[in-house]
Scaffold this active site. Structure first.
Site, mmCIF file in Angstrom:
data_model
loop_
_atom_site.group_PDB
_atom_site.id
_atom_site.type_symbol
_atom_site.label_atom_id
_atom_site.label_comp_id
_atom_site.label_asym_id
_atom_site.label_seq_id
_atom_site.Cartn_x
_atom_site.Cartn_y
_atom_site.Cartn_z
ATOM 1 N N LYS A 177 0.888 -1.167 0.000
ATOM 2 C CA LYS A 177 0.000 0.000 0.000
ATOM 3 C C LYS A 177 0.928 1.218 0.000
ATOM 4 O O LYS A 177 1.454 1.602 1.030
ATOM 5 C CB LYS A 177 -0.880 -0.018 1.255
ATOM 6 N N GLY A 230 7.160 5.474 7.944
ATOM 7 C CA GLY A 230 6.302 6.654 7.998
ATOM 8 C C GLY A 230 6.523 7.392 9.304
ATOM 9 O O GLY A 230 7.584 7.293 9.923
ATOM 10 N N GLY A 235 3.142 4.915 12.938
ATOM 11 C CA GLY A 235 3.892 3.704 13.276
ATOM 12 C C GLY A 235 3.469 3.122 14.616
ATOM 13 O O GLY A 235 3.315 1.896 14.758
ATOM 14 N N GLU A 252 10.089 1.910 10.579
ATOM 15 C CA GLU A 252 11.118 2.921 10.314
ATOM 16 C C GLU A 252 10.424 4.272 10.347
ATOM 17 O O GLU A 252 9.548 4.530 9.530
ATOM 18 C CB GLU A 252 11.762 2.706 8.936
ATOM 19 N N CYS A 286 13.910 11.396 6.080
ATOM 20 C CA CYS A 286 13.951 10.999 7.495
ATOM 21 C C CYS A 286 15.335 11.293 8.071
ATOM 22 O O CYS A 286 15.473 11.501 9.266
ATOM 23 C CB CYS A 286 13.610 9.528 7.635
ATOM 24 N N GLU A 387 10.244 16.682 14.739
ATOM 25 C CA GLU A 387 10.526 16.555 13.310
ATOM 26 C C GLU A 387 9.637 17.532 12.530
ATOM 27 O O GLU A 387 8.420 17.528 12.688
ATOM 28 C CB GLU A 387 10.248 15.123 12.840
HETATM 29 P P1 NAP Z 1 2.642 8.703 7.401
HETATM 30 O O1 NAP Z 1 1.641 9.784 7.322
HETATM 31 O O2 NAP Z 1 2.844 8.040 8.710
HETATM 32 O O3 NAP Z 1 2.243 7.635 6.290
HETATM 33 C C1 NAP Z 1 3.028 6.510 6.017
HETATM 34 C C2 NAP Z 1 2.159 5.454 5.356
HETATM 35 O O4 NAP Z 1 1.247 4.925 6.324
HETATM 36 C C3 NAP Z 1 1.303 5.992 4.220
HETATM 37 O O5 NAP Z 1 1.213 5.024 3.200
HETATM 38 C C4 NAP Z 1 -0.034 6.197 4.914
HETATM 39 O O6 NAP Z 1 -1.119 6.285 4.042
HETATM 40 C C5 NAP Z 1 -0.076 4.974 5.796
HETATM 41 N N1 NAP Z 1 -1.055 5.028 6.892
HETATM 42 C C6 NAP Z 1 -1.615 6.106 7.473
HETATM 43 N N2 NAP Z 1 -2.484 5.716 8.440
HETATM 44 C C7 NAP Z 1 -2.476 4.361 8.464
HETATM 45 C C8 NAP Z 1 -3.166 3.381 9.225
HETATM 46 N N3 NAP Z 1 -4.078 3.700 10.166
HETATM 47 N N4 NAP Z 1 -2.902 2.083 8.988
HETATM 48 C C9 NAP Z 1 -2.002 1.719 8.041
HETATM 49 N N5 NAP Z 1 -1.336 2.609 7.277
HETATM 50 C C10 NAP Z 1 -1.554 3.923 7.487
HETATM 51 O O7 NAP Z 1 4.070 9.221 6.925
HETATM 52 P P2 NAP Z 1 4.417 10.102 5.644
HETATM 53 O O8 NAP Z 1 3.956 11.496 5.885
HETATM 54 O O9 NAP Z 1 3.956 9.402 4.409
HETATM 55 O O10 NAP Z 1 6.013 10.051 5.649
HETATM 56 C C11 NAP Z 1 6.787 10.942 6.392
HETATM 57 C C12 NAP Z 1 7.347 10.268 7.621
HETATM 58 O O11 NAP Z 1 8.068 9.102 7.232
HETATM 59 C C13 NAP Z 1 8.354 11.125 8.356
HETATM 60 O O12 NAP Z 1 8.129 11.040 9.735
HETATM 61 C C14 NAP Z 1 9.688 10.503 7.986
HETATM 62 O O13 NAP Z 1 10.717 10.733 8.926
HETATM 63 C C15 NAP Z 1 9.323 9.073 7.890
HETATM 64 N N6 NAP Z 1 10.306 8.324 7.097
HETATM 65 C C16 NAP Z 1 11.141 7.462 7.758
HETATM 66 C C17 NAP Z 1 12.116 6.766 7.060
HETATM 67 C C18 NAP Z 1 13.014 5.796 7.757
HETATM 68 O O14 NAP Z 1 13.537 4.905 7.093
HETATM 69 N N7 NAP Z 1 13.228 5.913 9.051
HETATM 70 C C19 NAP Z 1 12.229 6.954 5.675
HETATM 71 C C20 NAP Z 1 11.370 7.855 5.045
HETATM 72 C C21 NAP Z 1 10.392 8.531 5.766
HETATM 73 P P3 NAP Z 1 -1.507 7.733 3.433
HETATM 74 O O15 NAP Z 1 -0.683 7.890 2.222
HETATM 75 O O16 NAP Z 1 -2.947 7.727 3.167
HETATM 76 O O17 NAP Z 1 -1.161 8.757 4.470
#
Ligand code: NAP
Length: 498
Positions: A177, A230, A235, A252, A286, A387
């Site tokens: 997804k 995410g 998470g 992650e 990230c 962040e």
């Molecule tokens: P996010 O809002 O947490 O979304 C991540 C993914 O989770 C998206 O596909 C999202 O769908 C999905 N999601 C949301 N709610 C969910 C639920 N209830 N159940 C299952 N899945 C769900 O994060 P983001 O804004 O896309 O990404 C930014 C974040 O990612 C930042 O905090 C960044 O630091 C982190 N990140 C970490 C790494 C690492 O390796 N440590 C790498 C890259 C990014 P939607 O698209 O609909 O929101």
């Protein structure tokens, strides 16, 4: 809108519309009148169908010899190399980062495909001597089944590759997804795997929103492992839901990554590193550099020189040549960044440059924000702790090396950290004492390569790692095997006891 391409879900090798009957539209963040495509707004029924397809495919895929699975990955790497420019251009349109960086994103998927293809002929286990005569023992990795993969938008091909490729090489199948902001790059990646010979149903794509399409995947009883990248907020929720089903959940998440600049640092080198670390990918990595912990003897000079360079950063559509920083991903992210700029000013930090949305000329068409620097930041301020995920960097002055390390570690996250110093002793102390998953010496906080583990401590993760061979631990379980060829009953810990 009438001309926009409609993309269906990929289930069992067929492109099918969502059972919800609903779709959503993806836009170019550099020009919101440019439509990337129309994607399926999927629900739990689509997830059920995708998991069933992945489960059926697993029965065959797990028995394909790993070196044969590897050949498909190897071919995919070659095809990705041929398609790199096209996919990079589509990715820049989809999520905004400049072309040079989207080429890097595709390259990371290529690197990962070659690396994991190599694992198909290694995937080492252990053999150990037995305490009994005429007994042999070894451990082997075994796949888990259907992997649930949930990805963010900032590395829309690299991150799916970090998860799908190790899952596949071990013999798992998957349902992915992707983030709703960037599904196209996942389609491009998976299409390439299929063109390389991946059988139908081994990877399935279900697009849609987190709560409606992601959560049913996390809750599905036939999905024993969830790999999520995410935000911490999502998470934590995913881990909580997954725990109810006793799933393996690998997370992650975010970072608040510092560059320490000591008084003996090569300042020009540090400046280049800060600019790349803080404003590369518009600060939406990230591992982005969001704190500069500067020794007080150099903090003022560093701030002034950084500001001079920041205002020269070329911000615009990443497909235009000469651009160094693209837009942020969407309106919501723009508002989050703007909110943090206000918070920083209210907290008493000094806004040195930037701090506002760019609206002039072609900037009016997208979500552009100026490279932003705060100086005189205190370690406890929210802009130094939380962040932001945008082109905002906070300079925190310190009086000593010990204080610098202490400030670096004093955040909830632990992904990446860096130090600029010419002093080899300090460099080694930093390597030991910075409590993060990744440390750089005289280089910025970004720049990981696929063959070392990637991930972080504290709120950045839950102890797992992506990349390297470490990632195989997420997508496999160990099986220990004992073969007794003595022809008689031998009781461990009993028959050979003194
Ligand atoms: P996010 O809002 O947490 O979304 C991540 C993914 O989770 C998206 O596909 C999202 O769908 C999905 N999601 C949301 N709610 C969910 C639920 N209830 N159940 C299952 N899945 C769900 O994060 P983001 O804004 O896309 O990404 C930014 C974040 O990612 C930042 O905090 C960044 O630091 C982190 N990140 C970490 C790494 C690492 O390796 N440590 C790498 C890259 C990014 P939607 O698209 O609909 O929101």
């Amino acid at each position: 809108m009438a001309d926009a391409t409609v993309y269906n879900n990929l289930i069992g090798g067929e492109w099918v519309p969502s059972k919800s009957g609903k779709t959503f539209t993806s836009y170019n963040p550099a020009n919101t009148s440019d439509i990337i495509g129309i994607f399926q707004d999927s629900n739990g029924d689509d997830i059920d169908a995708a998991v069933a397809a992945a489960k059926a495919a697993y029965a065959r895929w797990r028995l394909v010899p790993a070196p044969k699975r590897a050949e498909i990955l190897f071919r995919a790497a070659q095809l990705l190399t041929e398609r790199k420019e096209q996919y990079a251009r589509e990715m820049t349109r989809e999520m905004g980062k400049v072309l040079e960086e989207t080429r890097g994103d595709v390259q990371e998927a290529i690197d990962m495909a070659y690396f994991m293809a190599g694992e198909g002929r290694r995937m080492y286990g252990q053999t150990t001597p037995s305490e009994m005569p005429n007994k042999f023992q070894m451990s082997v990795r075994q796949p888990l089944g259907v992997c649930g993969i949930i990805t963010p938008w900032n590395f829309p091909m690299a991150i799916p590759s970090w998860k799908l490729l190790p899952a596949l090489i071990v013999g798992n199948t998957a349902v992915i997804k992707p983030a709703e902001d960037t599904p196209l790059s996942t389609f491009n990646f998976v299409q390439t795997l299929m063109d390389a010979g991946l059988p139908p149903g081994v990877v399935n794509i279900v697009t849609g929103y987190g709560p409606t399409a992601g959560e049913p995947l996390v809750r599905h009883p036939d999905v024993p492992v969830i790999s999520f990248t995410g935000s911490v907020e999502t998470g934590r929720h995913v881990a909580t839901v997954g725990a109810q089903y006793l799933k393996h959940v690998a997370l992650e998440m975010g970072g608040k990554n510092p560059i320490i600049v000591m008084e003996d640092a090569n300042l020009e080198l540090a400046l280049n590193g800060i600019l790349w670390g803080a404003f590369g990918t518009t600060g939406q990595r990230c591992t982005a550099t969001s704190r500069v912990i500067a020794h007080r003897n150099v903090a003022e000079e560093l701030t002034n020189r950084l500001a001079e360079r920041a205002i020269q950063v070329q911000v615009g559509d990443g497909l235009e040549s000469g651009m160094q920083m693209g837009p942020v991903i969407n309106q919501q992210q723009l508002e989050t960044i703007n909110g943090y700029v206000q918070v920083g000013q209210q907290e008493g930090a000094r806004l040195v440059t930037g701090g506002q949305r760019l609206r002039e000329g072609s900037h009016a068409q997208g979500y552009f924000f100026a490279p932003t620097i705060f100086a005189d930041v205190q370690r406890t301020m929210r802009i130094a702790q939380e962040e932001i995920f945008g082109p905002v960097v906070s300079i925190i002055p310190v009086d000593s090396f010990a204080e610098a390390i202490d400030v670096a570690n004093d955040v909830p996250y632990g992904l990446s950290a860096s130090i600029y110093t010419q002093d080899v002793n300090r460099a080694f102390v930093a390597m030991r004492d910075l409590y993060t998953g990744i440390v750089y010496i005289n280089a910025p906080t970004i720049g990981a390569e696929v063959h070392l583990p990637f991930g972080g401590t504290k709120a950045t993760g839950n102890g797992h790692r992506e990349s390297g061979t470490a990632t195989l631990d997420v997508f496999s379980e160990w099986k220990s095997i004992y073969i007794d060829y003595s022809g008689s009953l031998q009781r461990a810990q009993i028959d050979n006891a003194e």
